[in-house]
Design an enzyme around this catalytic site. Structure first.
Site, PDB file in Angstrom:
ATOM      1  CD  GLU A   1       0.410   3.189  21.699  1.00  0.00           C
ATOM      2  OE1 GLU A   1       0.400   4.070  22.571  1.00  0.00           O
ATOM      3  OE2 GLU A   1       1.417   2.491  21.493  1.00  0.00           O
TER       4      GLU A   1
ATOM      5  N   GLY B   1       1.758   8.325  18.390  1.00  0.00           N
ATOM      6  CA  GLY B   1       1.040   9.278  19.247  1.00  0.00           C
ATOM      7  C   GLY B   1       1.640   9.319  20.644  1.00  0.00           C
ATOM      8  CD  GLU B   2       3.679   4.744  24.342  1.00  0.00           C
ATOM      9  OE1 GLU B   2       2.924   3.960  23.736  1.00  0.00           O
ATOM     10  OE2 GLU B   2       4.442   4.390  25.251  1.00  0.00           O
ATOM     11  NE  ARG B   3       8.333   5.441  19.843  1.00  0.00           N
ATOM     12  CZ  ARG B   3       8.633   4.452  19.027  1.00  0.00           C
ATOM     13  NH1 ARG B   3       8.650   4.647  17.719  1.00  0.00           N
ATOM     14  NH2 ARG B   3       8.930   3.249  19.502  1.00  0.00           N
TER      15      ARG B   3
ATOM     16  N   GLY C   1       4.639  12.322  24.537  1.00  0.00           N
ATOM     17  CA  GLY C   1       5.763  12.256  25.474  1.00  0.00           C
ATOM     18  C   GLY C   1       6.704  13.434  25.262  1.00  0.00           C
TER      19      GLY C   1
END
Ligand SMILES: Cc1cc2nc3c(=O)[nH]c(=O)nc-3n(C[C@H](O)[C@H](O)[C@H](O)COP(=O)(O)OP(=O)(O)OC[C@H]3O[C@@H](n4cnc5c(N)ncnc54)[C@H](O)[C@@H]3O)c2cc1C
Length: 395
Positions: A254, A257-259, A262
């Site tokens: 997860e 994708g978050e990074r 961002g």
């Protein structure tokens, strides 16, 4: 035959499209951008004081913006990963980093694990209403005693018959006050090392879930950030998200994708700050000329533009690999690290170019700096990104 003039003329004003984007992405960009400018940006100042309104989710759900890359069978738009980049970029037109973060937590952090690891029933109960904007999600990894070191979390889930009982606390949780459910990282077997973690989908109105306090912070004021406690929270075994014992690996996936999303937000935010500051440098005069015409200031713009463009290319190329099904953890870490750093540097230079005005709230540049500063900490600090990159070389 082309003349020398035609051949050598630089095309600075030409809008260049990156190869990952198609005409369809352009249309999406236009529709998200105009929605953000018309319906969200006008509230940005108020939301700095009060945090953004929940109707944003419903409205974005209505417009199909919360499920851009999810399949149509779940109410999504069936687009590719680049559609998520378009959203992350266009939402910066709201001038509200906190809003962008709250929405990104929902679209790119909390719901992806539900889509990838969830059972059909979980997708119907959580993903479908999330895409409609009827349920708001949050993601609970960080605890008062464990942030970078995810393996150090203490929140425990203990099996009791066909239920689990959860105890522990989570902190700095974005959307923690407004969310209807949380994707919660717990330990189910403290002796099993990385194989002792399990994710749960926990309804935030379940008995024992306590939204302890709204945390005050440097920037991202439009988002809500919560300290949460879980006291003997009982959940059925159907609340397990993914495989029991595999939660650590699920959450590491997860985080990629978050990074990446961002990084895209950082590049777009830095570009907007640059554009506004360029305008200012052409309007503001000192010593009888536009300040932008001083070589010292001109070079600041040149440095900023080069950094933004480098970060953008790194982010897009990495997104291209991600969209092609690769798992480019090293490059995602590089993109996240570099984009976050340059966004803060750009915001800082933009304050400098604005002079005293840059320090005033009215111009909004100081807010960009405060908002951007989080990106060097959240979703993995600079130091953790450097460590991931360094370790990827076997060090
Ligand atoms: C506004 C905001 C919103 C957030 N939203 C969420 C959310 O929605 N959900 C969620 O779960 N979390 C969220 N977070 C938490 C965020 O991801 C963590 O703050 C971050 O991962 C860092 O953890 P920490 O704060 O515990 O710092 P620590 O881990 O205590 O780190 C402190 C310092 O030590 C350094 N350090 C730690 N380990 C190493 C190492 N191995 N090598 C070198 N240096 C190291 C760090 O880089 C840092 O400089 C949010 C945070 C903020 C501020």
């Amino acid at each position: 035959m082309a003349t020398t003039d035609q051949v050598l003329k630089p095309d600075f004003a030409t809008k260049r499209k990156h190869f990952i984007f198609t005409e369809e992405h352009d249309r999406l960009r236009e529709s998200i951008g105009s929605f953000v400018e018309k319906e969200l940006a006008p509230h940005a100042e108020r939301w700095e004081e009060e945090t953004f309104d929940d109707w944003v989710f419903e409205r974005m759900g209505e417009l199909g913006f919360l499920g851009l890359s999810y399949p149509e069978e779940y109410g999504g738009q069936g687009g590719d990963y680049y559609c998520n980049l378009v959203l992350a970029e266009e939402i910066t037109k709201s001038n509200s980093g906190g809003l962008a973060m709250g929405v990104a937590v929902h679209t790119d952090m909390a719901t992806p694990p539900v889509f990838l690891f969830g059972t059909e029933e979980q997708k119907q109960n959580y993903l479908v209403p999330s895409i409609k904007g009827q349920k708001i999600s949050s993601l609970g990894i960080t605890e008062p005693d464990a942030g970078s070191d995810v393996s150090g979390i203490k929140t425990r889930a203990v099996r009791d018959g066909d239920e689990y009982v959860i105890n522990g606390s989570k902190t700095y949780i974005t959307n923690g006050h407004r969310s209807d459910y949380i994707v919660l990282v717990t330990k189910t077997d403290p002796d099993a090392g990385y194989d002792g973690f399990t994710l749960f989908l926990v309804d935030m109105d379940a008995e024992g879930v306590i939204r302890e306090k709204k945390l005050e912070k440097l920037g991202m004021h439009a988002s809500d950030t919560a300290l949460l406690a879980f006291q003997d929270v009982r959940v059925p075994e159907t609340a397990v998200l993914g495989q029991e014992g595999k939660g650590f690996y699920h959450i590491m996936w997860e985080l990629q994708g978050e990074r990446l999303i961002g990084a895209a937000g950082c590049v777009a935010g830095a570009q907007r700050c640059f554009d506004r500051t360029l305008q200012y440098a052409l309007e503001r005069n000192a010593f009888g000329r536009q300040i932008g015409k001083f070589q010292a200031i001109r070079h600041k713009f040149a440095e900023m533009a080069t950094k933004i463009e480098s970060a953008r290319q790194l982010t897009y190329t990495t997104a291209w690999r991600f969209n092609n099904g690769e798992y480019p953890v090293r490059e995602i870490s590089m993109a996240k690290l570099y984009a976050a750093r340059i966004a803060v540097e750009v915001a800082d230079e933009c304050i400098q170019i604005h002079g005293g005005a840059g320090y005033m709230k009215e111009y909004g540049v100081e807010r960009v700096w405060r908002d951007m500063r989080l990106n060097r900490i959240g979703a993995g600090t600079d130091e953790i990104m450097l460590d991931v990159i360094g370790r990827s070389y076997g060090l």
